[in-house]
Design a protein around this motif. Structure first.
Motif, PDB file in Angstrom:
ATOM      1  N   HIS A 115     -46.149 112.786  50.245  1.00  0.00           N
ATOM      2  CA  HIS A 115     -45.317 113.365  49.188  1.00  0.00           C
ATOM      3  C   HIS A 115     -46.071 113.481  47.861  1.00  0.00           C
ATOM      4  CE1 HIS A 115     -44.965 109.037  49.039  1.00  0.00           C
ATOM      5  NE2 HIS A 115     -44.383 109.060  47.853  1.00  0.00           N
ATOM      6  N   ASN A 116     -47.401 113.321  47.926  1.00  0.00           N
ATOM      7  CA  ASN A 116     -48.262 113.505  46.751  1.00  0.00           C
ATOM      8  C   ASN A 116     -47.827 112.621  45.581  1.00  0.00           C
ATOM      9  OD1 ASN A 116     -50.489 114.694  45.487  1.00  0.00           O
ATOM     10  ND2 ASN A 116     -49.218 116.248  44.503  1.00  0.00           N
ATOM     11  N   PRO A 117     -47.807 111.292  45.789  1.00  0.00           N
ATOM     12  CA  PRO A 117     -47.283 110.383  44.758  1.00  0.00           C
ATOM     13  C   PRO A 117     -48.235 110.243  43.572  1.00  0.00           C
ATOM     14  CG  PRO A 117     -48.231 109.116  46.542  1.00  0.00           C
ATOM     15  CD  PRO A 117     -48.295 110.548  46.981  1.00  0.00           C
ATOM     16  N   SER A 118     -47.673 109.888  42.433  1.00  0.00           N
ATOM     17  CA  SER A 118     -48.501 109.629  41.251  1.00  0.00           C
ATOM     18  C   SER A 118     -48.983 108.184  41.219  1.00  0.00           C
ATOM     19  CB  SER A 118     -47.710 109.931  39.970  1.00  0.00           C
ATOM     20  OG  SER A 118     -46.527 109.159  39.921  1.00  0.00           O
ATOM     21  N   VAL A 119     -48.358 107.309  42.036  1.00  0.00           N
ATOM     22  CA  VAL A 119     -48.737 105.896  42.134  1.00  0.00           C
ATOM     23  C   VAL A 119     -49.036 105.587  43.592  1.00  0.00           C
ATOM     24  CG1 VAL A 119     -47.965 103.503  41.865  1.00  0.00           C
ATOM     25  CG2 VAL A 119     -47.311 105.221  40.168  1.00  0.00           C
ATOM     26  N   ARG A 159     -61.407 106.898  44.524  1.00  0.00           N
ATOM     27  CA  ARG A 159     -62.074 107.275  43.264  1.00  0.00           C
ATOM     28  C   ARG A 159     -61.578 108.630  42.772  1.00  0.00           C
ATOM     29  NH1 ARG A 159     -66.940 105.622  45.945  1.00  0.00           N
ATOM     30  NH2 ARG A 159     -67.609 103.559  45.230  1.00  0.00           N
ATOM     31  N   ARG A 160     -61.456 109.589  43.692  1.00  0.00           N
ATOM     32  CA  ARG A 160     -60.984 110.922  43.307  1.00  0.00           C
ATOM     33  C   ARG A 160     -59.568 110.855  42.753  1.00  0.00           C
ATOM     34  NH1 ARG A 160     -63.039 112.577  48.343  1.00  0.00           N
ATOM     35  NH2 ARG A 160     -60.938 113.066  49.103  1.00  0.00           N
ATOM     36  N   MET A 161     -58.721 110.070  43.404  1.00  0.00           N
ATOM     37  CA  MET A 161     -57.337 109.966  42.940  1.00  0.00           C
ATOM     38  C   MET A 161     -57.266 109.321  41.560  1.00  0.00           C
ATOM     39  SD  MET A 161     -55.351 108.948  46.457  1.00  0.00           S
ATOM     40  CE  MET A 161     -53.751 109.126  45.711  1.00  0.00           C
ATOM     41  N   GLY A 162     -58.087 108.293  41.340  1.00  0.00           N
ATOM     42  CA  GLY A 162     -58.140 107.676  40.017  1.00  0.00           C
ATOM     43  C   GLY A 162     -58.629 108.646  38.966  1.00  0.00           C
ATOM     44  N   ALA A 163     -59.642 109.451  39.323  1.00  0.00           N
ATOM     45  CA  ALA A 163     -60.193 110.436  38.386  1.00  0.00           C
ATOM     46  C   ALA A 163     -59.178 111.525  38.068  1.00  0.00           C
ATOM     47  CB  ALA A 163     -61.469 111.048  38.960  1.00  0.00           C
ATOM     48  N   GLU A 164     -58.253 111.784  38.994  1.00  0.00           N
ATOM     49  CA  GLU A 164     -57.205 112.787  38.767  1.00  0.00           C
ATOM     50  C   GLU A 164     -56.118 112.278  37.827  1.00  0.00           C
ATOM     51  OE1 GLU A 164     -55.724 113.567  42.666  1.00  0.00           O
ATOM     52  OE2 GLU A 164     -57.514 114.673  43.307  1.00  0.00           O
ATOM     53  N   GLY A 165     -56.172 110.993  37.490  1.00  0.00           N
ATOM     54  CA  GLY A 165     -55.163 110.422  36.596  1.00  0.00           C
ATOM     55  C   GLY A 165     -54.032 109.724  37.308  1.00  0.00           C
ATOM     56  N   ARG A 166     -54.177 109.534  38.624  1.00  0.00           N
ATOM     57  CA  ARG A 166     -53.143 108.783  39.335  1.00  0.00           C
ATOM     58  C   ARG A 166     -53.333 107.280  39.104  1.00  0.00           C
ATOM     59  NH1 ARG A 166     -51.689 111.943  44.926  1.00  0.00           N
ATOM     60  NH2 ARG A 166     -53.124 113.681  44.665  1.00  0.00           N
ATOM     61  N   THR A 167     -52.262 106.549  39.313  1.00  0.00           N
ATOM     62  CA  THR A 167     -52.296 105.100  39.175  1.00  0.00           C
ATOM     63  C   THR A 167     -52.507 104.503  40.563  1.00  0.00           C
ATOM     64  OG1 THR A 167     -50.870 105.138  37.230  1.00  0.00           O
ATOM     65  CG2 THR A 167     -50.960 103.073  38.466  1.00  0.00           C
TER      66      THR A 167
END
Length: 303
Positions: free
Chosen positions: A145-149, A172-180
């Motif tokens: 569901h493409n979560p932000s966290v 790493r990619r998810m963190g770089a995208e601004g996700r928590t």
């Protein structure tokens, strides 16, 4: 920017206190959650994911309570350590089922499987999967569901080296995208490579927070150890040992260096260049030898 706030939160089970008055904030980027077995890491993650209610205190997502608040669950993906899968399903069926629970189509499931590189085995029964493959399908289910966290409890368990590298790159990619992204791990080398920030839990309490090198430098009650190479190691050692900031010096002939134990970090770091200059000694290497995450974690657990 999505943020989880834990405010004076405790959780107990009967007479057992699993989490004891913890306050912390987990924001965008990759955060490593560290602690010995039984420290309360899984309990904390389950409260952040909405699986457990705090006994006292609050756990909120952007100011909204997480426990029994369906509106925030669409923002959270969780990969539990515990196996809770349906072995009679294929990997694709399992992820599609989770997509449908979020009101999504099979296309979202297919995209999540591709993200974790499990398309090649998606039509095999989960019963035939290795531990590492199960971890990746759980990851696909959490991402559908493409979560932000994203909350992960020991996500690297059972993975081979290639699978670990793939997952580390993904986080790493998810963190770089601004996700928590928050993950727990007992493999300190992986945390050191991956996490930009760490939170340490010891015996249910919050022991430390921040970059592990900064945490180490704040430990003024612990001797600091340095490896120093110079143009005249013996003369430097004789000059340093006379100062109360230096508790011990060993000449390491194999390394061609001095191993110095400093009991006053601030005084020693000012003293070393001053002494070298006064005696005409050239410093070639000044390297902390106990500033690894492993050393920091050992100090915190032993405290």
């Amino acid at each position: 920017m999505t943020t989880i706030d834990i405010d004076h939160t405790s959780r107990w089970f009967g007479n057992v206190v699993a989490v004891n008055d913890i306050t912390m904030r987990v924001g965008p980027g990759v955060t490593g959650l560290l602690g010995p077995n039984g420290a309360g890491k899984s309990t904390l993650i389950n409260m952040m994911g909405g699986f457990l209610a705090p006994s006292t205190g609050t756990v909120t997502l952007d100011g909204k309570p997480i426990w029994r608040n369906e509106s925030v669950y669409k923002e959270i993906g969780i990969v539990p350590e515990r196996e809770a899968m349906y072995d009679f399903l294929t990997g694709r069926e399992f992820v599609v089922a989770n997509a449908e629970l979020h009101g999504l189509t099979a296309g979202a499931a297919q995209q999540a499987l591709a993200t974790v590189e499990m398309e090649y085995a998606q039509d095999r029964k989960i019963a035939t999967y290795s531990k590492g493959m199960r971890q990746r399908v759980k990851m696909a289910s959490a991402l559908v569901h493409n979560p932000s966290v994203l909350l992960l409890d020991e996500p690297f368990n059972g993975m081979d080296p290639r699978q670990r590298m793939q997952l580390m790159d993904l986080l790493r990619r998810m963190g770089a995208e601004g996700r928590t992204v928050l993950f727990s791990s007992h493999i300190l080398e992986e945390v050191e490579q991956l996490a930009s920030h760490i939170e340490v839990i010891v015996a249910g309490r919050h022991a430390a927070s921040g970059d592990f090198r900064k945490i180490r430098r704040l430990m003024t009650d612990r001797p600091h150890r340095y490896l120093v190479r110079s143009s005249d190691d013996r003369a430097l050692a004789a000059a340093l040992i006379a100062d109360p900031s230096t508790a011990g010096i060993e000449v390491d002939l194999a390394e061609g260096a001095l191993r110095i134990q400093a009991v006053d970090f601030g005084r020693f770091t000012a003293l070393l260049p001053r002494v070298a200059r006064a005696h005409g000694i050239r410093l070639m290497t000044v390297s902390p030898s106990d500033e690894s995450l492993e050393s920091v974690f050992s100090y915190l657990v032993a405290a």
